[in-house]
Motif scaffolding. Structure first.
Motif, PDB file in Angstrom:
ATOM      1  N   GLU A  11       0.854  -1.184   0.000  1.00  0.00           N
ATOM      2  CA  GLU A  11       0.000   0.000   0.000  1.00  0.00           C
ATOM      3  C   GLU A  11       0.888   1.232   0.000  1.00  0.00           C
ATOM      4  O   GLU A  11       1.957   1.240   0.602  1.00  0.00           O
ATOM      5  N   VAL A  12       0.424   2.264  -0.697  1.00  0.00           N
ATOM      6  CA  VAL A  12       1.142   3.530  -0.743  1.00  0.00           C
ATOM      7  C   VAL A  12       0.321   4.539   0.041  1.00  0.00           C
ATOM      8  O   VAL A  12      -0.880   4.681  -0.179  1.00  0.00           O
ATOM      9  N   GLU A  13       0.980   5.246   0.958  1.00  0.00           N
ATOM     10  CA  GLU A  13       0.298   6.225   1.799  1.00  0.00           C
ATOM     11  C   GLU A  13       0.934   7.596   1.571  1.00  0.00           C
ATOM     12  O   GLU A  13       2.139   7.754   1.691  1.00  0.00           O
ATOM     13  N   PRO A  36      -4.444   8.222   8.275  1.00  0.00           N
ATOM     14  CA  PRO A  36      -4.277   9.189   9.365  1.00  0.00           C
ATOM     15  C   PRO A  36      -3.698  10.512   8.865  1.00  0.00           C
ATOM     16  O   PRO A  36      -3.018  10.567   7.846  1.00  0.00           O
ATOM     17  N   ASP A  37      -4.011  11.555   9.565  1.00  0.00           N
ATOM     18  CA  ASP A  37      -3.433  12.878   9.301  1.00  0.00           C
ATOM     19  C   ASP A  37      -3.661  13.381   7.874  1.00  0.00           C
ATOM     20  O   ASP A  37      -2.787  14.020   7.282  1.00  0.00           O
ATOM     21  N   GLY A  38      -4.803  13.083   7.275  1.00  0.00           N
ATOM     22  CA  GLY A  38      -5.113  13.588   5.954  1.00  0.00           C
ATOM     23  C   GLY A  38      -4.477  12.828   4.811  1.00  0.00           C
ATOM     24  O   GLY A  38      -4.594  13.214   3.656  1.00  0.00           O
ATOM     25  N   TYR A  39      -3.798  11.755   5.115  1.00  0.00           N
ATOM     26  CA  TYR A  39      -3.175  10.947   4.069  1.00  0.00           C
ATOM     27  C   TYR A  39      -4.225  10.041   3.419  1.00  0.00           C
ATOM     28  O   TYR A  39      -5.223   9.694   4.026  1.00  0.00           O
ATOM     29  N   ARG A  40      -3.969   9.686   2.160  1.00  0.00           N
ATOM     30  CA  ARG A  40      -4.780   8.669   1.490  1.00  0.00           C
ATOM     31  C   ARG A  40      -3.920   7.423   1.342  1.00  0.00           C
ATOM     32  O   ARG A  40      -2.710   7.509   1.174  1.00  0.00           O
ATOM     33  N   VAL A  41      -4.577   6.266   1.372  1.00  0.00           N
ATOM     34  CA  VAL A  41      -3.887   4.989   1.257  1.00  0.00           C
ATOM     35  C   VAL A  41      -4.391   4.302  -0.006  1.00  0.00           C
ATOM     36  O   VAL A  41      -5.593   4.116  -0.182  1.00  0.00           O
ATOM     37  N   PHE A  42      -3.457   3.941  -0.887  1.00  0.00           N
ATOM     38  CA  PHE A  42      -3.792   3.267  -2.145  1.00  0.00           C
ATOM     39  C   PHE A  42      -3.311   1.830  -2.079  1.00  0.00           C
ATOM     40  O   PHE A  42      -2.120   1.572  -1.906  1.00  0.00           O
TER      41      PHE A  42
END
Length: 181
Positions: A11-13, A36-42
């Motif tokens: 996964e890329v965050e 978390p903290d406004g990050y998106r996880v792909f």
């Protein structure tokens, strides 16, 4: 999170990831989540492991493969085949093409190609492999077209009812198929 040397899903965050797939909110929801903290996880669909701080890619976590530079999911080709009137069932394998000699010492490198197996509905008019290929041209882009279609009475199944891919006959190699055409 995985332990050192333990395989897992890659996964890329990042807060700089794309926001999703154009006009496909269902696919976006399955691949991109809020972190978390406004990050998106792909979720990439690849398997990987970290061993002693080194990321090692282990291949796809699904059946998707690259054919002529395009990512192809064989189940999409199977679904397209099953949508053809008169097709009872279908299976698609990814097979490696052998090295072939072309004009003396020139050798084409091995590549990947799609081989389809189709069982027809006996209560419907019989379809030819050429007719099936023609119907697929309206349903799939050319890089998703199987190089060969083998008609079988029925797809072999294992004890759990899944297609026994090892029991399928070897696909024929169509002229030019080993060259990615």
């Amino acid at each position: 999170p995985a332990e050192d040397g333990e395989p897992g899903r890659l996964e890329v965050e990042s807060r700089y990831l794309f926001s999703g797939y154009l006009a496909d909110p269902e696919l976006t929801a399955s691949k991109v989540t809020a972190g978390p903290d406004g990050y998106r996880v792909f979720s990439m669909g690849d398997r990987a492991q970290v061993t002693d701080g080194v990321l090692q890619l282990l291949g796809r976590g699904d059946a998707a493969v690259k054919i002529r530079g395009y990512l192809v999911e064989p189940s999409e080709v199977e679904a397209a085949l099953r949508s053809i009137d008169g097709v009872a069932d279908a299976a698609v394998l990814v097979v490696s093409t052998p090295r072939t000699e072309r004009g003396g010492a020139d050798y084409a490198p091995p590549g990947m190609r799609l081989a389809a197996y189709v069982s027809l509905d006996p209560s419907r008019p019989t379809l030819s492999t050429a007719g099936l290929l023609e119907a697929l041209r309206d349903r799939l882009p050319d890089w998703m077209q199987p190089q060969t279609i083998t008609l079988v009475a029925e797809l072999p199944r294992n004890e759990r009812g899944k297609v026994d891919r090892d029991a399928l006959p070897a696909p024929a190699i169509r002229a030019g198929a080993e060259l990615g055409s």
